[in-house]
Each structure stands twice: as structure tokens, then as C-alpha cells.
Design a protein around this motif. Sequence first.
Motif, PDB file in Angstrom:
ATOM      1  N   LEU A 134       1.205  -0.792  -0.172  1.00 43.59           N
ATOM      2  CA  LEU A 134      -0.110  -0.431   0.416  1.00 43.59           C
ATOM      3  C   LEU A 134       0.988   1.307  -0.046  1.00 43.59           C
ATOM      4  CD1 LEU A 134      -2.743  -0.864   2.770  1.00 43.59           C
ATOM      5  CD2 LEU A 134      -2.868  -0.921   0.106  1.00 43.59           C
ATOM      6  N   LEU A 135       1.582   1.524   0.838  1.00 40.58           N
ATOM      7  CA  LEU A 135       3.241   2.654   1.027  1.00 40.58           C
ATOM      8  C   LEU A 135       3.801   2.808  -0.923  1.00 40.58           C
ATOM      9  CD1 LEU A 135       5.043   2.237   4.459  1.00 40.58           C
ATOM     10  CD2 LEU A 135       3.017   3.602   3.625  1.00 40.58           C
ATOM     11  N   LEU A 136       3.762   1.693  -1.224  1.00 40.44           N
ATOM     12  CA  LEU A 136       4.411   1.507  -2.430  1.00 40.44           C
ATOM     13  C   LEU A 136       3.213   2.139  -3.384  1.00 40.44           C
ATOM     14  CD1 LEU A 136       6.705  -1.336  -2.700  1.00 40.44           C
ATOM     15  CD2 LEU A 136       7.424   0.670  -2.454  1.00 40.44           C
ATOM     16  N   TRP A 137       2.264   1.992  -3.491  1.00 39.68           N
ATOM     17  CA  TRP A 137       1.299   2.700  -4.620  1.00 39.68           C
ATOM     18  C   TRP A 137       0.734   4.141  -4.448  1.00 39.68           C
ATOM     19  CZ3 TRP A 137      -0.541  -1.036  -8.179  1.00 39.68           C
ATOM     20  CH2 TRP A 137      -1.180  -0.123  -9.277  1.00 39.68           C
ATOM     21  N   ARG A 138       0.699   4.120  -2.908  1.00 41.33           N
ATOM     22  CA  ARG A 138       0.437   5.313  -2.785  1.00 41.33           C
ATOM     23  C   ARG A 138       1.685   6.267  -2.860  1.00 41.33           C
ATOM     24  NH1 ARG A 138      -0.800   7.875   3.583  1.00 41.33           N
ATOM     25  NH2 ARG A 138      -1.806  10.471   3.388  1.00 41.33           N
ATOM     26  N   LYS A 139       2.738   5.743  -3.206  1.00 44.38           N
ATOM     27  CA  LYS A 139       3.548   6.648  -3.599  1.00 44.38           C
ATOM     28  C   LYS A 139       4.756   6.516  -4.657  1.00 44.38           C
ATOM     29  CE  LYS A 139       5.327   8.268   0.154  1.00 44.38           C
ATOM     30  NZ  LYS A 139       4.941   9.884   0.752  1.00 44.38           N
ATOM     31  N   ALA A 140       3.401   5.833  -5.837  1.00 47.03           N
ATOM     32  CA  ALA A 140       3.070   5.916  -6.786  1.00 47.03           C
ATOM     33  C   ALA A 140       4.615   4.717  -7.639  1.00 47.03           C
ATOM     34  CB  ALA A 140       3.437   7.263  -7.850  1.00 47.03           C
ATOM     35  N   HIS A 141       4.995   4.147  -7.029  1.00 46.52           N
ATOM     36  CA  HIS A 141       5.746   3.356  -7.126  1.00 46.52           C
ATOM     37  C   HIS A 141       5.057   1.623  -7.159  1.00 46.52           C
ATOM     38  CE1 HIS A 141       9.595   5.384  -6.179  1.00 46.52           C
ATOM     39  NE2 HIS A 141       8.520   5.761  -4.153  1.00 46.52           N
ATOM     40  N   HIS A 142       4.186   1.781  -8.653  1.00 50.28           N
ATOM     41  CA  HIS A 142       3.397   0.728  -9.231  1.00 50.28           C
ATOM     42  C   HIS A 142       4.127  -0.059  -9.561  1.00 50.28           C
ATOM     43  CE1 HIS A 142       0.100   4.349  -9.916  1.00 50.28           C
ATOM     44  NE2 HIS A 142       0.599   3.934  -8.175  1.00 50.28           N
ATOM     45  N   GLY A 143       5.467  -0.500 -10.080  1.00 50.17           N
ATOM     46  CA  GLY A 143       5.899  -1.413 -10.503  1.00 50.17           C
ATOM     47  C   GLY A 143       6.752  -2.911  -9.069  1.00 50.17           C
ATOM     48  N   LEU A 144       7.264  -1.461  -8.053  1.00 49.09           N
ATOM     49  CA  LEU A 144       7.445  -2.010  -7.239  1.00 49.09           C
ATOM     50  C   LEU A 144       6.365  -2.967  -6.230  1.00 49.09           C
ATOM     51  CD1 LEU A 144      10.080   0.571  -6.212  1.00 49.09           C
ATOM     52  CD2 LEU A 144      10.448  -2.006  -7.357  1.00 49.09           C
ATOM     53  N   ALA A 145       5.696  -2.465  -6.383  1.00 49.53           N
ATOM     54  CA  ALA A 145       3.704  -2.678  -5.426  1.00 49.53           C
ATOM     55  C   ALA A 145       3.955  -4.047  -5.953  1.00 49.53           C
ATOM     56  CB  ALA A 145       3.466  -1.903  -5.503  1.00 49.53           C
ATOM     57  N   LEU A 146       3.371  -3.835  -7.588  1.00 45.59           N
ATOM     58  CA  LEU A 146       3.090  -5.289  -8.265  1.00 45.59           C
ATOM     59  C   LEU A 146       4.638  -6.436  -6.977  1.00 45.59           C
ATOM     60  CD1 LEU A 146       1.852  -3.862 -11.546  1.00 45.59           C
ATOM     61  CD2 LEU A 146       0.298  -4.993  -9.186  1.00 45.59           C
ATOM     62  N   GLY A 147       6.014  -6.168  -8.137  1.00 42.54           N
ATOM     63  CA  GLY A 147       6.796  -7.051  -7.789  1.00 42.54           C
ATOM     64  C   GLY A 147       6.663  -7.469  -6.160  1.00 42.54           C
TER      65      GLY A 147
END
Length: 273
Positions: A134-147
Motif C-alpha cells: 500500500l505504501l509503495l502504491w501510494r508513492k506511485a511505485h506501482h511496479g515495485l508494489a506489484l513486484g
Amino acid sequence: MFTEAPALVLLARQLGEHSLAWFTGVLALSVLGAGSVCRAWQQRRTRTLPTGEPEEPRLAAALAMGFLAILGAASLVAYIASKLGDGRLLGLADQALADAIGDHVPWAALVVFSWLTHLGDAELLAPVCLIVALLLWRKAHHGLALGWMMALGGIVLLNPALKRIFARARPLHDHGLALETSFSFPSGHSAGAIVSYGMLMYLALRLLPARWHVPAAMAAAAAIVTIACSRVFLQVHFASDVAAGLLTGLAWLLVCVSSLEYARHRKRRRSRP
């Protein structure tokens, strides 16, 4: 007679008798080694490629090394599995180590390991996985969140499947500090620890300031080694279960990190004018 036992079994017995000292040494070497490697990597990164020099050779070499490491880890797991079973040498050594630990490790140390082993529990890692995603997605690190989700979700599916394939019984113990009912090989805590804390280290290297990189690497190494060794000390896993779990987790971690680095490289290429 004990004196007639194979050399590997005798060595396992001796390691079990001095297991706390060995654990302390391995932990210290792992933490210092992780910090040293991370520092060397930082220094290497400061010597960047000249502008315009292609990155493809470096990326191809890294992917090739990762692929070879994955093959090596898979081969070692298969080799370990082939040497297990009633009367086989590795199985005898596993049992000798477990018996020696049960005879020589103090109760207070077992209690401490029974606390530390929870760092690898699914009940702890599942909410951590969700919060980090959730933190990664909120910071717009969508690729890292999915990874990140792919890494942890993948090992959750992979390890139970391997357990059902090998169907190895767990070692017996009577201390009552830990109880597991699933199959033993490979160790799920060990595989989950190296994937979870390894991915957290990767995220730290990607997102945190440089001053946090070495501490993050050292903390990840400490967590992985402690969780893995706790499973042997608590006699809920044989040593070969832990070795196979670490190798399985390492192979999957390499797959995930390689995929993220490849995606990062492609995105950087597309963003160039």
C-alpha cells in the motif's frame, strides 16, 4: 557404535554440541559480509558508465548470472532431496545434529529462539506485505508494489507445493516451544525469510538514501540467518530442510529482482529522448 559412524555424522554431532558458538560465528560473518558487499556495491555505483555507453551488456551479464544462480540453487535442492530418506547419509547426519542440539542447547536459548522464529511467521509477514504494498502504491511505485506482491505471493504458493512433493516428516522433540504439523522439506520459514527480507533490502536499496543501504543489508542478513537457524534449534526442521528452503527462496528472489531490474531498464530506455 558411535565411533563407527560415518565422518559426516560425527561432524554433525560435533556441530550440534557447539551449535550456539557456530550460530554466533555464522551470524556475525553474515552480517559483516552483507555490509561489506553492500559498501563495495555502493562504491562501484559511484563509478558510473560514461554518457551514451550502452547498458545492455551489463544487464545481459547480470541476467545470465542470475539464471545460472537459479539453476545452481535448483540443482542443489534436487541433490539434497536425493540424499534424504531412511538410512541415507544426509538423513543420518540431520538426525545426529538434531539429537545433539536437543542434548546440549540450554532451555533459555530455546526460549529465545522460540521468540525470534516468529519473525518468519506468515501471520507477521502477511500484514507487512500488505502495508508495504500500500505504501509503495501510494508513492506511485506501482511496479515495485506489484513486484513485491509477486515475490511474497509466489513463495507462498511454491513452498507448500514442494512440501507435498517430498512429504518428509519433521524431527521429533518434546520441549513444547514450537509445534508444526505440515511436511518438513523444504523449510517454509527459511524460504519466506530470504524472500521477504531480501525484497525489503532490495526496496531499501532502490528507494532509501545511500546512508541506509548498509544498515538495511546487515539487518536483512541478521533476520534471515536468525530465522533459518531458529528452525533447527527448535527441532521443527532438519538442517537440510533449512538449506533447501534458503536455496528455494534465493532462486525465487533472483527471479523477482531480475524481473524488476529488467522492467526498470526498459522503462529508462523508453524515457530517453
